[in-house]
Design an enzyme around this catalytic site. Structure first.
Site, PDB file in Angstrom:
ATOM      1  N   HIS A 252       0.793  -1.237   0.000  1.00 28.69           N
ATOM      2  CA  HIS A 252       0.000   0.000   0.000  1.00 28.69           C
ATOM      3  C   HIS A 252       0.822   1.282   0.000  1.00 28.69           C
ATOM      4  O   HIS A 252       0.285   2.372  -0.007  1.00 28.69           O
ATOM      5  CB  HIS A 252      -0.966   0.013   1.188  1.00 28.69           C
ATOM      6  CG  HIS A 252      -0.285   0.210   2.518  1.00 28.69           C
ATOM      7  ND1 HIS A 252       0.399  -0.792   3.153  1.00 28.69           N
ATOM      8  CD2 HIS A 252      -0.185   1.292   3.322  1.00 28.69           C
ATOM      9  CE1 HIS A 252       0.889  -0.338   4.295  1.00 28.69           C
ATOM     10  NE2 HIS A 252       0.548   0.933   4.419  1.00 28.69           N
TER      11      HIS A 252
HETATM   12  N1  UDP Z   1      -3.287  -5.624   9.060  1.00 33.74           N
HETATM   13  C1  UDP Z   1      -4.596  -6.084   9.230  1.00 33.74           C
HETATM   14  N2  UDP Z   1      -5.338  -6.393   8.129  1.00 33.74           N
HETATM   15  C2  UDP Z   1      -4.857  -6.269   6.855  1.00 33.74           C
HETATM   16  C3  UDP Z   1      -3.535  -5.786   6.692  1.00 33.74           C
HETATM   17  C4  UDP Z   1      -2.778  -5.464   7.815  1.00 33.74           C
HETATM   18  O1  UDP Z   1      -5.075  -6.226  10.365  1.00 33.74           O
HETATM   19  O2  UDP Z   1      -5.586  -6.594   5.892  1.00 33.74           O
HETATM   20  C5  UDP Z   1      -2.497  -5.273  10.276  1.00 33.74           C
HETATM   21  C6  UDP Z   1      -1.077  -5.779  10.315  1.00 33.74           C
HETATM   22  O3  UDP Z   1      -0.970  -7.068  10.852  1.00 33.74           O
HETATM   23  C7  UDP Z   1      -0.403  -4.758  11.217  1.00 33.74           C
HETATM   24  C8  UDP Z   1      -1.090  -3.483  10.847  1.00 33.74           C
HETATM   25  O4  UDP Z   1      -2.350  -3.867  10.308  1.00 33.74           O
HETATM   26  O5  UDP Z   1      -0.660  -5.046  12.573  1.00 33.74           O
HETATM   27  C9  UDP Z   1      -0.235  -2.728   9.860  1.00 33.74           C
HETATM   28  O6  UDP Z   1      -0.987  -1.981   9.054  1.00 33.74           O
HETATM   29  P1  UDP Z   1      -0.453  -1.306   7.714  1.00 33.74           P
HETATM   30  O7  UDP Z   1       0.371  -2.255   6.940  1.00 33.74           O
HETATM   31  O8  UDP Z   1      -1.663  -0.731   7.057  1.00 33.74           O
HETATM   32  O9  UDP Z   1       0.373  -0.068   8.259  1.00 33.74           O
HETATM   33  P2  UDP Z   1       1.878   0.246   8.575  1.00 33.74           P
HETATM   34  O10 UDP Z   1       2.357  -0.678   9.636  1.00 33.74           O
HETATM   35  O11 UDP Z   1       2.659   0.167   7.316  1.00 33.74           O
HETATM   36  O12 UDP Z   1       1.771   1.642   9.077  1.00 33.74           O
END
Ligand code: UDP
Length: 373
Positions: A209
């Protein structure tokens, strides 16, 4: 006895995942009144609503921001909302901001302007990539913070290198892992594999994403070409590629009219973004993970699932040198070769980083209790 009040500011689902245990742990500290405000930076996001329901947790306050604001009006609205909350409803003795999003910096600025001591949870992480907006949020928030809670040793060293006094820094571990540990049983009970009709260890899990990967037509074409290559090359060893697609990524595939091509890849299982419990179950039972997420790099490290991160840098280097993560450029042949290596090695060199033990929240709250004596 008047209680000492702590206001935790979170703005996104990933950051809420880092604070699920605070109110529970605070029950052991009668002097503390910890409350959580969700700035609603991503409130329209279906994943957020699901998340609160399935974990049986609710923030104490929502700011209810107008939808789809660009960063400056968004931060201005968050600051105004926090100002009103603090002035009218809950005046904290300490504010704690989390992670590296716009709500983090907005909360830090409000604390600074309103003379409220500020703590930063997940402090000191640096990607050293100034093109990432999150990097500026991290650095500026750390400059404003009085108390800095860090998840890993590199973060500690970054802060020391930046001249922050050691007595302000607390190496407490990773509160995101606390949530994984606390909900372990519920995660095991998830039926998502049955729902998708897939067996454990037959699939790879994909999340993409970040703007770098999904905001241009060329980037999306690269993803399709790469998935087609994996589909053919690993048809004997990886039966499915499960891709819970982020709303931003889905919109962009549709906008550039590439959605049909994506759906035509035989081994690809495209799903809506998964709830937290389902997603953790999918992580645990996967052969390997391909991602550009921050949090997923940490969760795969804890779970010892091989993780390929399609980014030029990571602010979470411990996942590389202690965990199961590797950074790769978006070169499809190179990625395929690495997957081949992963499938054919019996090495399990990954280990769990220090203090990623499910007790980081306990350490943070103990420090807060001491500080607010
Ligand atoms: N996650 C979730 N469902 C999804 C994709 C990710 O619950 O379909 C969880 C993932 O396990 C982690 C968090 O969301 O705990 C991370 O989100 P994301 O990748 O959107 O954000 P980032 O960490 O890059 O800010």
């Amino acid at each position: 006895m008047s209680k000492k009040k702590v206001l935790i500011v979170v703005g996104t689902r990933p950051n809420f995942i880092k604070v699920t245990q605070f109110k529970k742990v605070a029950q052991n500290y009668p002097k503390l009144d910890i409350r959580i405000v969700h700035t609603s930076q991503h409130f329209s996001d279906e994943m957020s609503r699901l998340f609160f329901e399935e974990l049986d947790l609710q923030p104490d306050y929502f700011l209810n921001l107008p939808e789809k604001l660009s960063p400056v009006p968004q931060m201005a609205e968050i600051m105004k909302g926090l100002h009103d909350l603090i002035t009218i409803t809950f005046k904290p003795d300490l504010m704690m901001v989390v992670g590296d999003v716009n709500s983090t910096l907005a909360g830090a600025l409000v604390a600074n302007k309103m003379n409220i001591p500020l703590a930063h949870l997940e402090s000191g992480l640096r990607s050293f990539d100034n093109t990432m907006p999150e990097e500026h949020n991290r650095i500026l928030t750390d400059k404003l913070a009085h108390y800095l809670f860090v998840t890993e040793e590199d973060a500690l060293n970054n802060l020391k290198y930046e001249g922050i006094k050691e007595d302000k820094i607390f190496f407490v571990g990773n509160t995101m892992i606390d949530t994984l540990v606390a909900y372990r049983d519920k995660i095991h009970q998830s039926n998502i594999l049955k729902e998708l009709n897939i067996a454990p260890k037959t699939y790879a899990l994909i999340t993409l994403h970040r703007p770098n990967n999904v905001d241009t037509k060329e980037g999306l074409e690269k993803i399709i070409s790469f998935l087609k290559l994996l589909d053919i090359r690993f048809s004997n060893s990886i039966k499915y590629f499960v891709f819970p697609i982020h709303p931003r990524t889905e919109n962009n595939f549709k906008h550039f009219q590439l959605w049909e091509s994506l759906m035509n890849i035989p081994s690809l299982i495209l799903t809506k973004p998964q709830s937290y419990l389902n997603f953790q179950k999918l992580l645990m039972e996967s052969i390997l993970v391909i991602t550009d997420s921050g949090g997923v790099q940490e969760e795969t490290t804890y779970l010892n699932i091989p993780c390929i991160t399609l980014r030029p840098s990571t602010e979470r280097p411990i996942t590389l040198w202690k965990g199961s993560n590797i950074l790769l450029e978006f070169d499809e042949n190179n990625i395929a070769n690495h997957i081949h290596y992963l499938l054919n090695t019996t090495d399990k060199p990954s280990s769990i980083p220090p203090l990623w033990d499910g007790k980081a929240t306990e350490r943070v709250v103990a420090v807060l209790n001491d500080l607010l004596k």
